[in-house]
Design a protein around this motif. Structure first.
Motif, short mmCIF file in Angstrom:
data_model
loop_
_atom_site.label_atom_id
_atom_site.label_comp_id
_atom_site.label_asym_id
_atom_site.label_seq_id
_atom_site.Cartn_x
_atom_site.Cartn_y
_atom_site.Cartn_z
N TYR A 1 0.83 -1.21 0.00
CA TYR A 1 0.00 0.00 0.00
C TYR A 1 0.87 1.26 0.00
O TYR A 1 0.64 2.18 -0.78
CB TYR A 1 -0.92 0.00 1.22
CG TYR A 1 -1.69 1.30 1.35
CD1 TYR A 1 -2.81 1.53 0.57
CD2 TYR A 1 -1.27 2.29 2.22
CE1 TYR A 1 -3.50 2.72 0.66
CE2 TYR A 1 -1.95 3.48 2.32
CZ TYR A 1 -3.06 3.70 1.54
OH TYR A 1 -3.73 4.89 1.62
N TYR B 1 -2.01 0.52 -3.22
CA TYR B 1 -3.06 -0.48 -3.09
C TYR B 1 -2.51 -1.66 -2.28
O TYR B 1 -1.31 -1.87 -2.22
CB TYR B 1 -3.56 -0.97 -4.44
CG TYR B 1 -2.46 -1.50 -5.35
CD1 TYR B 1 -1.98 -2.78 -5.22
CD2 TYR B 1 -1.92 -0.69 -6.36
CE1 TYR B 1 -0.97 -3.25 -6.04
CE2 TYR B 1 -0.92 -1.15 -7.19
CZ TYR B 1 -0.45 -2.45 -7.03
OH TYR B 1 0.55 -2.92 -7.84
N SER C 1 -8.01 -6.22 -6.04
CA SER C 1 -9.13 -5.77 -5.22
C SER C 1 -9.78 -4.54 -5.86
O SER C 1 -9.11 -3.67 -6.40
CB SER C 1 -8.64 -5.41 -3.82
OG SER C 1 -9.69 -4.87 -3.08
N PHE C 2 -11.10 -4.49 -5.74
CA PHE C 2 -11.83 -3.34 -6.26
C PHE C 2 -12.33 -2.44 -5.13
O PHE C 2 -13.06 -1.49 -5.36
CB PHE C 2 -13.01 -3.80 -7.12
CG PHE C 2 -12.56 -4.51 -8.36
CD1 PHE C 2 -12.04 -3.80 -9.43
CD2 PHE C 2 -12.62 -5.89 -8.46
CE1 PHE C 2 -11.60 -4.44 -10.59
CE2 PHE C 2 -12.18 -6.54 -9.60
CZ PHE C 2 -11.67 -5.82 -10.66
N ASP C 3 -11.94 -2.76 -3.91
CA ASP C 3 -12.32 -1.94 -2.76
C ASP C 3 -11.44 -0.71 -2.69
O ASP C 3 -10.39 -0.62 -3.33
CB ASP C 3 -12.19 -2.74 -1.46
CG ASP C 3 -13.22 -3.85 -1.36
OD1 ASP C 3 -14.31 -3.70 -1.95
OD2 ASP C 3 -12.93 -4.87 -0.70
N ASN C 4 -11.84 0.24 -1.87
CA ASN C 4 -11.07 1.46 -1.66
C ASN C 4 -9.78 1.08 -0.91
O ASN C 4 -9.85 0.58 0.21
CB ASN C 4 -11.90 2.44 -0.85
CG ASN C 4 -11.20 3.75 -0.61
OD1 ASN C 4 -9.98 3.85 -0.69
ND2 ASN C 4 -11.97 4.77 -0.29
N ASP D 1 -9.48 2.42 2.70
CA ASP D 1 -10.31 1.70 3.67
C ASP D 1 -9.70 0.34 3.99
O ASP D 1 -9.71 -0.10 5.14
CB ASP D 1 -11.73 1.49 3.13
CG ASP D 1 -12.52 2.78 3.07
OD1 ASP D 1 -12.11 3.77 3.71
OD2 ASP D 1 -13.55 2.81 2.36
N GLU D 2 -9.18 -0.33 2.96
CA GLU D 2 -8.53 -1.62 3.18
C GLU D 2 -7.31 -1.48 4.09
O GLU D 2 -7.07 -2.31 4.96
CB GLU D 2 -8.09 -2.23 1.86
CG GLU D 2 -9.23 -2.80 1.04
CD GLU D 2 -8.72 -3.47 -0.23
OE1 GLU D 2 -9.13 -4.62 -0.46
OE2 GLU D 2 -7.91 -2.86 -0.96
N CYS E 1 -8.48 -1.05 7.69
CA CYS E 1 -8.91 -2.34 8.25
C CYS E 1 -7.71 -3.25 8.53
O CYS E 1 -7.68 -3.94 9.55
CB CYS E 1 -9.88 -3.03 7.30
SG CYS E 1 -11.49 -2.22 7.18
#
Length: 122
Positions: free
Chosen positions: A17, A22, A27-30, A33-34, A37
Protein backbone atom coordinates in the motif's frame (compact mmCIF):
# COMPACT_ATOMS: atom_id res chain seq x y z
CA UNK A 1 2.38 -19.54 14.75
CA UNK A 2 -0.80 -18.54 12.92
CA UNK A 3 -0.54 -14.99 14.32
CA UNK A 4 3.01 -14.65 13.01
CA UNK A 5 1.99 -15.82 9.54
CA UNK A 6 -1.06 -13.51 9.52
CA UNK A 7 1.07 -10.61 10.78
CA UNK A 8 3.56 -11.13 7.95
CA UNK A 9 0.77 -11.21 5.36
CA UNK A 10 -0.72 -7.99 6.73
CA UNK A 11 2.74 -6.42 6.83
CA UNK A 12 3.31 -7.25 3.15
CA UNK A 13 -0.07 -5.74 2.27
CA UNK A 14 0.81 -2.51 4.09
CA UNK A 15 4.23 -2.36 2.43
CA UNK A 16 2.50 -2.73 -0.91
CA UNK A 17 0.00 0.00 0.00
CA UNK A 18 2.72 2.48 0.96
CA UNK A 19 4.79 1.67 -2.12
CA UNK A 20 2.04 1.32 -4.76
CA UNK A 21 -1.15 2.80 -3.32
CA UNK A 22 -3.06 -0.48 -3.09
CA UNK A 23 -3.00 -3.58 -0.90
CA UNK A 24 -4.00 -6.08 -3.56
CA UNK A 25 -3.95 -5.24 -7.26
CA UNK A 26 -6.97 -7.51 -7.84
CA UNK A 27 -9.13 -5.77 -5.22
CA UNK A 28 -11.83 -3.34 -6.26
CA UNK A 29 -12.32 -1.94 -2.76
CA UNK A 30 -11.07 1.46 -1.66
CA UNK A 31 -7.37 0.92 -0.85
CA UNK A 32 -7.42 3.50 1.95
CA UNK A 33 -10.31 1.70 3.67
CA UNK A 34 -8.53 -1.62 3.18
CA UNK A 35 -5.36 -0.18 4.72
CA UNK A 36 -7.33 1.09 7.74
CA UNK A 37 -8.91 -2.34 8.25
CA UNK A 38 -5.54 -4.03 7.82
CA UNK A 39 -4.00 -1.77 10.49
CA UNK A 40 -6.84 -2.61 12.86
CA UNK A 41 -6.33 -6.35 12.26
CA UNK A 42 -2.60 -5.90 12.78
CA UNK A 43 -3.21 -4.07 16.06
CA UNK A 44 -4.75 -7.27 17.45
CA UNK A 45 -2.00 -9.56 16.14
CA UNK A 46 1.16 -7.50 16.47
CA UNK A 47 1.06 -4.12 18.22
CA UNK A 48 4.70 -3.37 17.34
CA UNK A 49 4.07 -3.74 13.61
CA UNK A 50 0.86 -1.74 13.88
CA UNK A 51 2.79 1.08 15.51
CA UNK A 52 5.54 0.89 12.90
CA UNK A 53 3.14 1.07 9.95
CA UNK A 54 0.99 3.73 11.59
CA UNK A 55 4.12 5.87 11.89
CA UNK A 56 5.16 5.17 8.31
CA UNK A 57 1.74 6.12 6.97
CA UNK A 58 1.20 9.20 9.11
CA UNK A 59 4.67 10.54 8.25
CA UNK A 60 4.42 9.65 4.56
CA UNK A 61 4.14 12.41 2.00
CA UNK A 62 3.04 9.82 -0.58
CA UNK A 63 -0.01 8.63 1.36
CA UNK A 64 -2.57 11.39 1.05
CA UNK A 65 -5.69 10.05 2.74
CA UNK A 66 -6.30 12.18 5.83
CA UNK A 67 -8.94 9.84 7.23
CA UNK A 68 -6.46 6.95 7.13
CA UNK A 69 -3.83 9.15 8.76
CA UNK A 70 -6.32 10.05 11.49
CA UNK A 71 -6.87 6.32 12.12
CA UNK A 72 -3.09 5.91 12.31
CA UNK A 73 -2.89 8.69 14.89
CA UNK A 74 -5.64 6.99 16.86
CA UNK A 75 -3.63 3.73 16.87
CA UNK A 76 -0.52 5.64 17.90
CA UNK A 77 -2.34 7.28 20.80
CA UNK A 78 -3.13 3.78 22.07
CA UNK A 79 0.25 2.21 21.29
CA UNK A 80 2.78 4.98 21.93
CA UNK A 81 1.30 8.03 23.63
CA UNK A 82 4.65 9.79 23.96
CA UNK A 83 5.31 9.62 20.22
CA UNK A 84 1.72 10.57 19.35
CA UNK A 85 1.68 13.60 21.65
CA UNK A 86 5.04 14.75 20.27
CA UNK A 87 3.74 14.31 16.72
CA UNK A 88 0.66 16.37 17.54
CA UNK A 89 2.76 19.11 19.12
CA UNK A 90 5.03 19.32 16.07
CA UNK A 91 2.32 19.05 13.40
CA UNK A 92 -0.69 20.84 14.90
CA UNK A 93 -0.32 23.86 12.60
CA UNK A 94 -0.35 21.66 9.49
CA UNK A 95 -3.08 19.15 10.35
CA UNK A 96 -6.18 18.63 8.26
CA UNK A 97 -9.57 18.58 9.99
CA UNK A 98 -9.83 14.75 10.31
CA UNK A 99 -6.35 14.47 11.83
CA UNK A 100 -6.90 17.50 14.06
CA UNK A 101 -10.15 16.01 15.33
CA UNK A 102 -8.37 12.80 16.36
CA UNK A 103 -5.54 14.85 17.85
CA UNK A 104 -7.93 16.90 19.98
CA UNK A 105 -9.69 13.77 21.22
CA UNK A 106 -6.32 12.27 22.09
CA UNK A 107 -5.16 15.40 23.86
CA UNK A 108 -8.28 15.52 25.98
CA UNK A 109 -7.91 11.84 26.84
CA UNK A 110 -4.15 11.46 27.28
CA UNK A 111 -2.51 14.78 28.01
CA UNK A 112 -1.93 16.11 31.49
CA UNK A 113 -2.00 19.69 30.19
CA UNK A 114 -4.87 22.03 30.85
CA UNK A 115 -6.47 23.24 27.63
CA UNK A 116 -8.95 25.69 29.01
CA UNK A 117 -8.08 28.92 30.70
CA UNK A 118 -10.29 29.89 33.55
CA UNK A 119 -11.16 33.54 33.65
CA UNK A 120 -12.43 35.03 36.83
CA UNK A 121 -14.57 38.10 36.55
CA UNK A 122 -14.20 40.55 39.35
Amino acid sequence: MINLKESLILEEKLKNYIKNGYLDINSFDNPDDEAACTLTELSYLNKGLCEEYSRLIIESEVVGDDYLKSRCLDHLLDLNKKYALKYIEEQVNNMSIPILSTAMSGLVQYSNSKFRKKYHLN
